[in-house]
Design an enzyme around this catalytic site. Structure first.
Site, mmCIF file in Angstrom:
data_model
loop_
_atom_site.group_PDB
_atom_site.id
_atom_site.type_symbol
_atom_site.label_atom_id
_atom_site.label_comp_id
_atom_site.label_asym_id
_atom_site.label_seq_id
_atom_site.Cartn_x
_atom_site.Cartn_y
_atom_site.Cartn_z
ATOM 1 N N ASP A 250 0.490 -1.512 -0.047
ATOM 2 C CA ASP A 250 0.282 -0.185 0.236
ATOM 3 C C ASP A 250 0.940 1.190 -0.306
ATOM 4 O OD1 ASP A 250 -2.493 -1.388 -0.235
ATOM 5 O OD2 ASP A 250 -2.995 -1.478 1.878
ATOM 6 N N LYS A 272 -3.792 3.242 -2.832
ATOM 7 C CA LYS A 272 -4.910 3.555 -3.535
ATOM 8 C C LYS A 272 -5.058 5.567 -2.729
ATOM 9 C CE LYS A 272 -7.991 0.251 -1.395
ATOM 10 N NZ LYS A 272 -7.268 -0.978 -1.569
ATOM 11 N N GLY A 304 -0.272 -0.627 9.304
ATOM 12 C CA GLY A 304 -1.222 -0.712 10.463
ATOM 13 C C GLY A 304 -1.461 -2.734 10.921
ATOM 14 N N ASP A 305 -3.059 -2.441 11.121
ATOM 15 C CA ASP A 305 -3.977 -4.178 11.268
ATOM 16 C C ASP A 305 -4.214 -4.568 10.008
ATOM 17 O OD1 ASP A 305 -3.923 -6.727 13.278
ATOM 18 O OD2 ASP A 305 -5.543 -6.034 12.127
ATOM 19 N N ILE A 308 -7.953 -4.087 10.456
ATOM 20 C CA ILE A 308 -9.042 -2.807 11.129
ATOM 21 C C ILE A 308 -8.713 -2.018 10.085
ATOM 22 C CG2 ILE A 308 -8.332 -1.059 12.478
ATOM 23 C CD1 ILE A 308 -7.160 -3.098 14.769
ATOM 24 N N MET A 385 -8.855 8.200 9.021
ATOM 25 C CA MET A 385 -8.997 8.710 8.114
ATOM 26 C C MET A 385 -10.435 9.945 8.411
ATOM 27 S SD MET A 385 -9.399 5.189 5.147
ATOM 28 C CE MET A 385 -10.165 4.231 7.013
#
Length: 465
Positions: A250, A272, A304-305, A308, A385
């Protein structure tokens, strides 16, 4: 080399540790990993050593030592803490031709203890001949990260099955068989925790008189890269990166994290951006499944995870629908890393006993989520976000009665080189974000402390009997 590395057989043999204090206890902890008989030679023993004797895991020798006490021993450690006694006991051990290590006296050491990576029966010893012990420990840490914790179990299984392999698999095929066990599907299954499946595969290959000629499918690992800093990755995440044939990563994955992968692993960016989904989710799911079906080990690397707000569920469903083995490797999520950088706890007894993870942004074709609907006194809400929705979020918090003077923490680029934090009240927050030009990778921590209850009067009861 000034020292030759080798392994001493310990089964059925004694190891003498002279000393009854902390230094002797440190050596005892090391030798307890073996099956040797431990002899603790000292007048008195500190509590940890005394407990070993009480449990029958060591023998206490409280009489004066003689050369005979060292004869036949595999090795001896001298750790009395007294330079004079250490030198004298070193002489006794040498008189009995017993290899000896005197703690903190390299000039009196026939043997030295290396840094050890223990995956019994796989054991790796790292030595620097006493020149750089810190380097030795650093190398140990790196190797610990590389080797799965359960690797020794696979080696032990191979040892038990070796006679069956010798009987069933033709000699010309045995090297290829063991290469398949330790480098291919069985090892992958074993290291991800599917030990029964790996054992079944190996035994089936023995029955078939050799390893499969080709692999049917590969595997997919959805790996959490953590918030940014590569030393916040889990050991399992590092292992999967080093096993991967192809990595799909990502936008928020730090380049240093990718450096932990195999050098020959293919790297594909599928990031993205809000409003610019060059790689829509259904395309990512299709591609990673297609690569796995080619027999490749695929890592889908997410910041991150993965579980989540990482859309892991859609990728798991796609993999299962195609019959591809899929694994989720959790990572440190941004809320935890943000609180750690602030030096704070996400929950506080008596103030906040509920933690809510919410997102301020949803699917492009869906209404924006009500990310503060669970915000009440006694709650910490971590909003992912949410920066671009800060006006809407602040208005919603105000409508719910969030105190005007309460502080909201904004954690930007957590654990990365550009990390910075700012704190503002509900009224000031939108302006502060605009002034600081914060518009991207940030998390909002909204703490709404529970009201302090007034002390209740204590009733006195008159008891009669």
């Amino acid at each position: 080399m000034k020292s030759f590395p080798m392994f001493f057989r310990t089964r059925g043999r004694r190891i003498v540790i002279a000393g009854g204090g902390e230094q002797a206890a440190q050596k005892a902890r090391l030798i307890l990993k073996t099956d040797a008989q431990i002899v603790l030679a000292a007048r008195t023993l500190e509590p940890e050593l005394a407990a070993l004797v009480a449990e029958g895991r060591a023998i206490h020798h409280d009489a004066p030592l003689t050369p005979g006490d060292f004869e036949g021993a595999a090795m001896a450690f001298i750790a009395t803490g007294c330079p004079g006694w250490d030198a004298a006991l070193h002489g006794l051990a040498q008189a009995a031709h017993c290899p000896v290590n005197v703690v903190d006296r390299p000039d009196l050491c026939d043997i030295t203890t290396p840094s050890i990576v223990d995956r019994d029966p796989v054991v790796i010893a790292i030595g620097t001949e006493g020149t750089a012990p810190v380097l030795g420990r650093d190398l140990k840490t790196r190797i610990e990260q590389m080797l799965p914790a359960n690797l020794g179990g696979l080696a032990a299984l191979a040892g038990r099955l070796r006679p069956a392999v010798a009987d069933a698999v033709p000699r010309a095929k045995r090297r290829a068989f063991w290469a398949w066990v330790f480098k291919s599907t069985p090892r992958e299954a074993w290291t991800r925790g599917a030990e029964r499946e790996a054992a079944r595969q190996i035994k089936q290959a023995i029955a078939d008189r050799g390893a499969p000629d080709a692999e049917d499918v590969g595997s997919i690992a959805l790996v959490g890269a953590g918030p940014g800093a590569r030393d916040l990755l889990t050991l399992r995440a590092v292992e999967r990166l080093q096993e991967a044939d192809v990595i799909y990563y990502d936008r928020l994955v730090d380049p240093e994290v990718l450096e932990l992968a195999r050098r020959d692993a293919e790297r594909v960016f599928v990031g993205k951006h809000v409003g610019a989904h060059a790689w829509p989710q259904d395309k990512i799911s299709q591609v990673i499944v297609a690569e796995a079906l080619k027999g490749r080990r695929v890592v889908r690397l997410k910041s991150g995870d993965p579980g989540i707000f990482g859309r892991a569920g859609e990728e798991v469903e796609a993999a299962k629908a195609a019959g591809v083995t899929v694994e989720i490797v959790p990572g440190v999520t941004a809320a935890s890393a943000a609180a750690a950088s602030l030096g704070q706890s996400l929950t506080m007894r008596g103030e906040t006993d509920t933690l809510v993870l919410a997102t301020g942004t949803g699917r492009a074709d869906a209404p924006l989520p009500d990310c503060v609907r669970h915000a009440v006194p006694g709650t910490t809400v971590a909003i992912y976000m949410g920066v671009r929705q800060v006006d809407r979020i602040c208005a919603a918090l105000a409508e719910r009665g969030f105190p005007a003077t309460a502080q909201i923490d904004v954690c930007v680029n957590v654990s990365k080189a550009g990390e910075h934090m700012l704190t503002a009240t509900l009224q000031d927050l939108p302006g502060r974000l605009q002034a600081e030009q914060v518009d991207g990778c940030a998390i909002l921590l909204v703490r709404w402390p529970a009201p302090v209850e007034a002390a209740k009067p204590v009733r006195q009861l008159a008891l009669s009997g």
